[in-house]
Design a protein around this motif. Sequence first.
Motif, mmCIF file in Angstrom:
data_model
loop_
_atom_site.group_PDB
_atom_site.id
_atom_site.type_symbol
_atom_site.label_atom_id
_atom_site.label_comp_id
_atom_site.label_asym_id
_atom_site.label_seq_id
_atom_site.Cartn_x
_atom_site.Cartn_y
_atom_site.Cartn_z
ATOM 1 N N ALA A 43 9.035 1.964 -9.595
ATOM 2 C CA ALA A 43 8.272 0.568 -10.087
ATOM 3 C C ALA A 43 7.502 -0.447 -9.425
ATOM 4 O O ALA A 43 7.472 -1.351 -9.645
ATOM 5 C CB ALA A 43 9.521 -0.161 -10.844
ATOM 6 N N GLN A 44 7.442 0.208 -8.224
ATOM 7 C CA GLN A 44 7.020 -0.609 -6.724
ATOM 8 C C GLN A 44 5.698 -0.233 -6.593
ATOM 9 O O GLN A 44 5.204 -0.545 -5.788
ATOM 10 C CB GLN A 44 8.207 -0.783 -5.663
ATOM 11 C CG GLN A 44 8.898 -1.496 -5.442
ATOM 12 C CD GLN A 44 10.385 -1.009 -5.898
ATOM 13 O OE1 GLN A 44 10.370 0.280 -6.378
ATOM 14 N NE2 GLN A 44 10.860 -1.885 -7.272
ATOM 15 N N GLY A 45 5.155 1.012 -7.973
ATOM 16 C CA GLY A 45 4.240 1.252 -6.920
ATOM 17 C C GLY A 45 4.221 2.175 -6.157
ATOM 18 O O GLY A 45 2.538 2.662 -5.904
ATOM 19 N N SER A 46 5.259 3.022 -5.507
ATOM 20 C CA SER A 46 5.068 3.423 -4.470
ATOM 21 C C SER A 46 5.721 5.457 -5.151
ATOM 22 O O SER A 46 6.216 5.775 -5.907
ATOM 23 C CB SER A 46 6.300 3.861 -3.464
ATOM 24 O OG SER A 46 6.417 2.931 -3.309
ATOM 25 N N ARG A 73 -3.522 6.564 -2.549
ATOM 26 C CA ARG A 73 -2.991 6.023 -3.992
ATOM 27 C C ARG A 73 -2.400 4.958 -2.495
ATOM 28 O O ARG A 73 -1.354 4.384 -1.814
ATOM 29 C CB ARG A 73 -2.146 6.596 -4.182
ATOM 30 C CG ARG A 73 -1.716 5.867 -5.829
ATOM 31 C CD ARG A 73 -1.662 6.185 -6.454
ATOM 32 N NE ARG A 73 -0.849 5.713 -8.073
ATOM 33 C CZ ARG A 73 -0.082 5.766 -9.003
ATOM 34 N NH1 ARG A 73 -0.410 7.031 -9.154
ATOM 35 N NH2 ARG A 73 0.303 5.014 -9.192
ATOM 36 N N VAL A 74 -2.862 3.297 -3.390
ATOM 37 C CA VAL A 74 -1.970 2.367 -2.730
ATOM 38 C C VAL A 74 -0.405 1.873 -3.271
ATOM 39 O O VAL A 74 -0.676 2.085 -5.198
ATOM 40 C CB VAL A 74 -3.340 0.820 -2.681
ATOM 41 C CG1 VAL A 74 -2.905 -0.531 -2.119
ATOM 42 C CG2 VAL A 74 -4.440 1.478 -1.562
ATOM 43 N N SER A 75 -0.290 1.685 -3.118
ATOM 44 C CA SER A 75 1.500 1.012 -3.356
ATOM 45 C C SER A 75 1.963 -0.291 -4.214
ATOM 46 O O SER A 75 -0.142 -1.158 -3.566
ATOM 47 C CB SER A 75 3.109 1.774 -2.463
ATOM 48 O OG SER A 75 3.020 0.384 -1.789
ATOM 49 N N THR A 80 -0.880 2.825 1.413
ATOM 50 C CA THR A 80 -1.151 3.977 1.342
ATOM 51 C C THR A 80 0.098 4.760 2.144
ATOM 52 O O THR A 80 0.992 4.480 3.161
ATOM 53 C CB THR A 80 -1.922 4.408 2.230
ATOM 54 O OG1 THR A 80 -1.889 4.283 3.884
ATOM 55 C CG2 THR A 80 -3.436 3.630 1.666
ATOM 56 N N PRO A 81 0.620 5.811 1.918
ATOM 57 C CA PRO A 81 1.188 6.444 2.321
ATOM 58 C C PRO A 81 0.893 7.099 3.774
ATOM 59 O O PRO A 81 1.713 6.900 5.058
ATOM 60 C CB PRO A 81 0.713 8.336 1.992
ATOM 61 C CG PRO A 81 0.961 8.109 0.488
ATOM 62 C CD PRO A 81 -0.537 6.302 1.040
ATOM 63 N N ALA A 106 -7.352 2.368 4.469
ATOM 64 C CA ALA A 106 -7.951 2.158 2.777
ATOM 65 C C ALA A 106 -5.952 1.071 3.131
ATOM 66 O O ALA A 106 -5.392 1.572 3.453
ATOM 67 C CB ALA A 106 -6.880 3.954 2.404
ATOM 68 N N GLY A 107 -6.190 0.542 2.309
ATOM 69 C CA GLY A 107 -4.713 -0.183 2.147
ATOM 70 C C GLY A 107 -4.986 -1.462 2.862
ATOM 71 O O GLY A 107 -5.900 -1.336 3.783
ATOM 72 N N ALA A 108 -3.783 -2.072 2.056
ATOM 73 C CA ALA A 108 -4.030 -3.453 3.158
ATOM 74 C C ALA A 108 -2.425 -3.374 4.074
ATOM 75 O O ALA A 108 -2.188 -4.443 2.417
ATOM 76 C CB ALA A 108 -4.821 -4.947 2.652
#
Length: 125
Positions: A43-46, A73-75, A80-81, A106-108
């Motif tokens: 549900a948190q996008g992880s 993939r960004v959560s 990112t992982p 990637a990611g922030a």
Amino acid sequence: MSDDTPAQAAAFSDGLFDLVRAGRTGAVLDQVDSGVPVDLADAQGSTLLTLAAYYGHADLVAGLAERGADVDRVSGRGQTPLAGAVFKQHDEVIRVLLAAGADRDAGAPSARETAEMFGRALPAD
């Protein structure tokens, strides 16, 4: 799982994410090999990979990446992982993700920015 109720599907998913957190590599990869989407997210996008990286399970990270998991993939939290592994200082996971082509930017915050925040360096490009 196609005939399962939403509650049964949610319970299955929750159980699978618990296996990831526990580092049960064989059990998780068996499920993926049986048809569970490799990029299944909570549900948190992880994703499975995100949690495996965060909890330091390098063998599981490698197995998921080999099966096509999106290493960038960004959560839902923008992470990112790779950034998660950097934050938790899981050096072997960092090496596995970089070998799988993970993007340092990637990611922030990105993995590079996370490393800088903690005075760490990522392995050389």
